[in-house]
Design an enzyme around this catalytic site. Sequence first.
Site, PDB file in Angstrom:
ATOM      1  N   LYS A  48       0.819  -1.221   0.000  1.00  0.00           N
ATOM      2  CA  LYS A  48       0.000   0.000   0.000  1.00  0.00           C
ATOM      3  C   LYS A  48       0.848   1.265   0.000  1.00  0.00           C
ATOM      4  CE  LYS A  48      -0.733   0.629   4.977  1.00  0.00           C
ATOM      5  NZ  LYS A  48       0.054   1.873   5.042  1.00  0.00           N
ATOM      6  N   THR A  49       1.963   1.245   0.750  1.00  0.00           N
ATOM      7  CA  THR A  49       2.827   2.432   0.773  1.00  0.00           C
ATOM      8  C   THR A  49       3.389   2.699  -0.618  1.00  0.00           C
ATOM      9  OG1 THR A  49       3.427   2.026   3.086  1.00  0.00           O
ATOM     10  CG2 THR A  49       4.879   3.468   1.806  1.00  0.00           C
ATOM     11  N   GLU A 240      -3.811   4.605   6.080  1.00  0.00           N
ATOM     12  CA  GLU A 240      -4.340   3.932   7.284  1.00  0.00           C
ATOM     13  C   GLU A 240      -5.711   4.490   7.690  1.00  0.00           C
ATOM     14  OE1 GLU A 240      -2.964   1.364   8.246  1.00  0.00           O
ATOM     15  OE2 GLU A 240      -0.781   1.457   8.182  1.00  0.00           O
ATOM     16  N   GLN A 270      -7.785  -4.719   9.535  1.00  0.00           N
ATOM     17  CA  GLN A 270      -6.715  -4.384  10.467  1.00  0.00           C
ATOM     18  C   GLN A 270      -7.080  -3.185  11.347  1.00  0.00           C
ATOM     19  OE1 GLN A 270      -2.526  -4.954   9.020  1.00  0.00           O
ATOM     20  NE2 GLN A 270      -3.499  -4.992   7.007  1.00  0.00           N
ATOM     21  N   ARG A 614       1.697 -11.067  10.361  1.00  0.00           N
ATOM     22  CA  ARG A 614       3.060 -10.558  10.587  1.00  0.00           C
ATOM     23  C   ARG A 614       4.095 -11.611  10.178  1.00  0.00           C
ATOM     24  NH1 ARG A 614       1.830  -6.305   9.682  1.00  0.00           N
ATOM     25  NH2 ARG A 614      -0.185  -7.271   9.300  1.00  0.00           N
TER      26      ARG A 614
END
Length: 679
Positions: A48-49, A240, A270, A614
């Site tokens: 996403k970044t 976010e 999330q 994670r």
Amino acid sequence: MTKTFVLQSAGNKDFKVDYKKELNNEQYQVVTEAEGPCLVLAGAGSGKTRTIVYRVAYLIERGVNPENILLVTFTNKAAREMLLRVEQLLGQAPAGLWGGTFHHIGNRILRKYAAKLGYQPNFTILDEEDSKDLIKVCLKEEDIDLKARRFPSPAVIKDLLSYVRNSQGDLEEVINLRHPKWLKIADKIKKISLKYEQKKQSANSMDFDDLLVNWLKLLRNFPEVKDRLATQFNYILVDEYQDTNYLQAEVVKELAGVHHNVLVVGDDAQSIYSFRAADIGNILNFPKIFTGAKIFRLETNYRSTPEILKLANGVIENNREQFPKVLKPVLASFVKPNVVPAASGSQEAKYIVEQILQLNSEGVPFNKMAVLFRAAFHSQELEFELTKKDIAYEYRGGVRFFERSHVKDVLAFLKVINNPADEVAWHRILNLQTGIGEVTAARIYQSLKTAKDIAEVLSFNLDDVLTPKAELGWQSLVHIFNKLKGADKNLKIEELIRTVIKSNYKDYLEAEYPNFQERLDDLEQLAVFSEKYDDLNVFLSEMSLQESFSASAKAPADKGEQLILSTIHQAKGLEWQAVFIINLTDNSFPNNRALAEDGGLEEERRLFYVAITRAQKQLFLTYPIIASRASMYLNSPSQFLTEINANLLEEVKLIEKTIWNRKDLNDGNVSYLPDLDSL
């Protein structure tokens, strides 16, 4: 004056960046087609970044002036990283680009328009300590003496007021939710709140919450300012978005009122910060709020193996309130996640340490492994085992268990019982009492230091030492010690600890700390841990060795060599080659208090999903069957484990039979439980 730029089509522009080559199809679609209101559902590990960065670069290369782009993130680190990556893509810094956190952007705008809200442009920003100090002044002016009687501390009041402002909720409702004990003094807290607001305004100062509250007030109360800003920001990008609160979402809506080019990126799966007033409804309702919004999905996962992603997808599909998405792997197949039922917390910790050492011997660095847990107190048994094996670790999301102030407080009570001449322990517990300060504590100790046991302590006459205020504090201690004085003969160590927990020390914790419930959980865990000791002196010696290890392990030669221990909340956005998720029992994860809140179960499941995602290559899910030696209380595995298709997991049998639910217990289907003393 805002300049107008005509956007050039991709076919009429020679780009420095080869977007088609450097992005996958999902990312490329967002970067090149995200005009108007757009919601980008970015799954874990989906880049996403990268997508946001390339979208900003794409807009600038098409001719959009950087001054007309607003890029909002949640951390300064994320903002710096994104701006640097845009600069690297374009070969030069995007001068004029508005990038930063909500608070950073709010501060910048409020400096320009402060006068409209009755402030000067040079207003001071109060940090957390400044805010608590100012609330302390308000308490004093209301003649509330925190040392004379139990009253919410400035930290507790600040926490309540902050939640109210960010959620725009009702103060009494918030008190009832977070600290119901204080409902009887709600009127006084309201007075403190009003006085606090007045003092900030008169002192030309704002706290962090004001940067959002006043920004929104500026946009709503001054249409000319709103129109100017909304006209300037042709493109708004928010990272976010699932973590936004009411104020932040409303600011975005107001700023997008002219051009409607608002791109929000996030993952409803999330959303795990409701305790900070984050509202998942902001992302779930985005298509309703912004009519005609396009929805993009980033589902290609570059982080985890297919086996881990199958598990993650299977877990989150049980949530009803969500945008369905399926993470798709890029990595090659590896091994199934392991589920590991252990007989006890001690056996669970030993197994994890063994696996960590084995993985390290196979070439996995310690810092590429993490142990994650729902609540801080879940780490205690593991920390003890790591100490025994001399394994250095970095603790994230708080303080190491044996360094926590409330743990040290309770141990100080036990030290005084064990050795009434312990000056340091006496000073610690005396200073916890209302009306007793350093000077009085020193005088009390001098009067008591010759006592041989607690019974003799209670026989001393302290009339010449105690002030009227100190007498109240001393009587509170007497009340505790009357219950403890036969400790060496009658009470077990865990009973000593629980006696302190149930005393007025509990009132002290609630008055002093916003997270008092978590601290009580820590102390209950200390009591459970102490069950394996019969000798108080031995127990206290072991605890002192733990503190000594913590001190020596703080600064290893290479911090990168440390194993990571972290709460799941602190682990969001990070990744490790091997991940252990521990204490997956029904009374621990999902968290009982969270289940009492609206939407609590689904947020707990999202938290479990975050923990799973994670992991890159190996994932271990562990839990202890026996919760307490003293009670022989048997845990059930977390309902999140029982929801999982068994074919997605590989069970590691440390014990002969896995107890999957309470029905097994009731039907007598437990064929084997090991002798705890042999573990």
